[in-house]
Design a protein around this motif. Sequence first.
Motif, mmCIF file in Angstrom:
data_model
loop_
_atom_site.group_PDB
_atom_site.id
_atom_site.type_symbol
_atom_site.label_atom_id
_atom_site.label_comp_id
_atom_site.label_asym_id
_atom_site.label_seq_id
_atom_site.Cartn_x
_atom_site.Cartn_y
_atom_site.Cartn_z
ATOM 1 N N UNK A 67 21.182 6.114 -3.212
ATOM 2 C CA UNK A 67 22.089 6.931 -2.394
ATOM 3 C C UNK A 67 23.134 7.608 -3.272
ATOM 4 N N UNK A 68 23.670 6.866 -4.240
ATOM 5 C CA UNK A 68 24.668 7.445 -5.135
ATOM 6 C C UNK A 68 24.068 8.576 -5.959
ATOM 7 N N UNK A 69 22.817 8.389 -6.358
ATOM 8 C CA UNK A 69 22.150 9.427 -7.149
ATOM 9 C C UNK A 69 21.973 10.710 -6.339
ATOM 10 N N UNK A 70 21.712 10.554 -5.050
ATOM 11 C CA UNK A 70 21.465 11.723 -4.197
ATOM 12 C C UNK A 70 22.739 12.511 -3.913
ATOM 13 N N UNK A 71 23.841 11.812 -3.665
ATOM 14 C CA UNK A 71 25.047 12.507 -3.196
ATOM 15 C C UNK A 71 26.247 12.323 -4.128
ATOM 16 N N UNK A 72 26.013 11.764 -5.318
ATOM 17 C CA UNK A 72 27.116 11.451 -6.220
ATOM 18 C C UNK A 72 28.023 12.618 -6.537
ATOM 19 N N UNK A 73 27.467 13.818 -6.592
ATOM 20 C CA UNK A 73 28.275 15.003 -6.912
ATOM 21 C C UNK A 73 29.103 15.488 -5.725
ATOM 22 N N UNK A 74 28.828 14.925 -4.543
ATOM 23 C CA UNK A 74 29.494 15.390 -3.330
ATOM 24 C C UNK A 74 30.539 14.408 -2.818
ATOM 25 N N UNK A 75 30.727 13.284 -3.513
ATOM 26 C CA UNK A 75 31.692 12.271 -3.084
ATOM 27 C C UNK A 75 32.548 11.849 -4.275
ATOM 28 N N UNK A 76 33.592 11.070 -4.001
ATOM 29 C CA UNK A 76 34.421 10.525 -5.070
ATOM 30 C C UNK A 76 34.332 9.005 -5.035
ATOM 31 N N UNK A 77 34.006 8.414 -6.163
ATOM 32 C CA UNK A 77 33.865 6.969 -6.288
ATOM 33 C C UNK A 77 35.191 6.387 -6.774
ATOM 34 N N UNK A 78 35.851 5.596 -5.921
ATOM 35 C CA UNK A 78 37.147 5.027 -6.275
ATOM 36 C C UNK A 78 37.021 3.686 -6.991
ATOM 37 N N UNK A 79 35.799 3.236 -7.213
ATOM 38 C CA UNK A 79 35.604 1.992 -7.949
ATOM 39 C C UNK A 79 35.520 0.775 -7.043
ATOM 40 N N UNK A 80 35.413 -0.411 -7.644
ATOM 41 C CA UNK A 80 35.179 -1.638 -6.871
ATOM 42 C C UNK A 80 36.363 -2.045 -5.997
ATOM 43 N N UNK A 81 36.054 -2.504 -4.781
ATOM 44 C CA UNK A 81 37.055 -3.171 -3.954
ATOM 45 C C UNK A 81 36.769 -4.661 -3.876
ATOM 46 N N UNK A 82 35.574 -5.074 -4.365
ATOM 47 C CA UNK A 82 35.240 -6.499 -4.423
ATOM 48 C C UNK A 82 34.246 -6.722 -5.557
ATOM 49 N N UNK A 83 34.545 -7.681 -6.404
ATOM 50 C CA UNK A 83 33.685 -8.029 -7.526
ATOM 51 C C UNK A 83 32.951 -9.342 -7.222
ATOM 52 N N UNK A 84 31.796 -9.532 -7.877
ATOM 53 C CA UNK A 84 31.115 -10.825 -7.800
ATOM 54 C C UNK A 84 30.099 -10.951 -6.684
#
Length: 290
Positions: free
Chosen positions: A98-115
């Motif tokens: 999904x990220x590969x398909x629309x990655x250029x159209x959204x902004x990734x703010x990074x992790x909100x939960x690790x592990x």
Amino acid sequence: MTKQPMSHSLRIAGLALAAGSALAAGTVQAQDKGTVELGYVEWSSEVASTNVVRAVLEQAGYDVELTSLSAAAMWQAVASGDSDAIVAAWLPTTHADYLERVGDEVENLGPNLEGTKLGLVVPEYTNVDSIDELNANADTFNNEIIGIDPGAGLMGLSEEVVDEYGLDLDLRSGSGATMTAALQSAIQNEEDVVVTGWTPHWMFARWDLKYLDDPKNVYGGAEHINTIVRQGLKEDMSEAYAILDAFAWTPEQMGEVMLMNQEEGADPYENAKKWVEENQDVVQEWLPES
């Protein structure tokens, strides 16, 4: 002659009332920060996190609307701007397509939960420890793996697992609820069952479970859950953007909310508001300084 003063008084009163109404309307409008649209998938983890974010945004003065979607539709909604944000992006593996398909159209703010973790899960008492042992014990598991909704990234990875390991077990799709119901039934009857599972999930707090080893590493290593927002949100709603950017918690904190949601008659939204109210020390770290 006596009616004119009355008419004049009424006119003045009407003007005053109109002015007061306009002032009140202006005050309401000034306090109205707008509506934030959040998409999510019906995983217990994402129901918990999305409702908590809703409660925090509402505390900050926003209206919030939630929309339950399939994973693919959730990502597309953010890309198209129909949703402002999601806090349910499992990366780098589960939602990689999904990220590969629309990655250029959204902004990734990074992790909100690790592990986080994905894999095949069995009761602790099951005498199978690795995926490559499943074929030899297929009858024990009724020749099936109990899965979740067919559009989930976890199911796509599980299909790869079936192919990579040449498994003779059928991968059955359903939902998170049907998966945990099958797990509960098997454990109550001390039977063996294998399900698609992920951490964090309340089932690990309720029952003694274990992940099957994945020697081919198809499921990948530990993942994280990211916050994804639509392009332009920072300019349109800077404070909401800042809250979403700051939102981060632990699997243990998420587990608290998920367990609350498993109680009979539980309302995830009400539970989220309760958790937010009782954990203001955590919440204040997500809110911009006033």
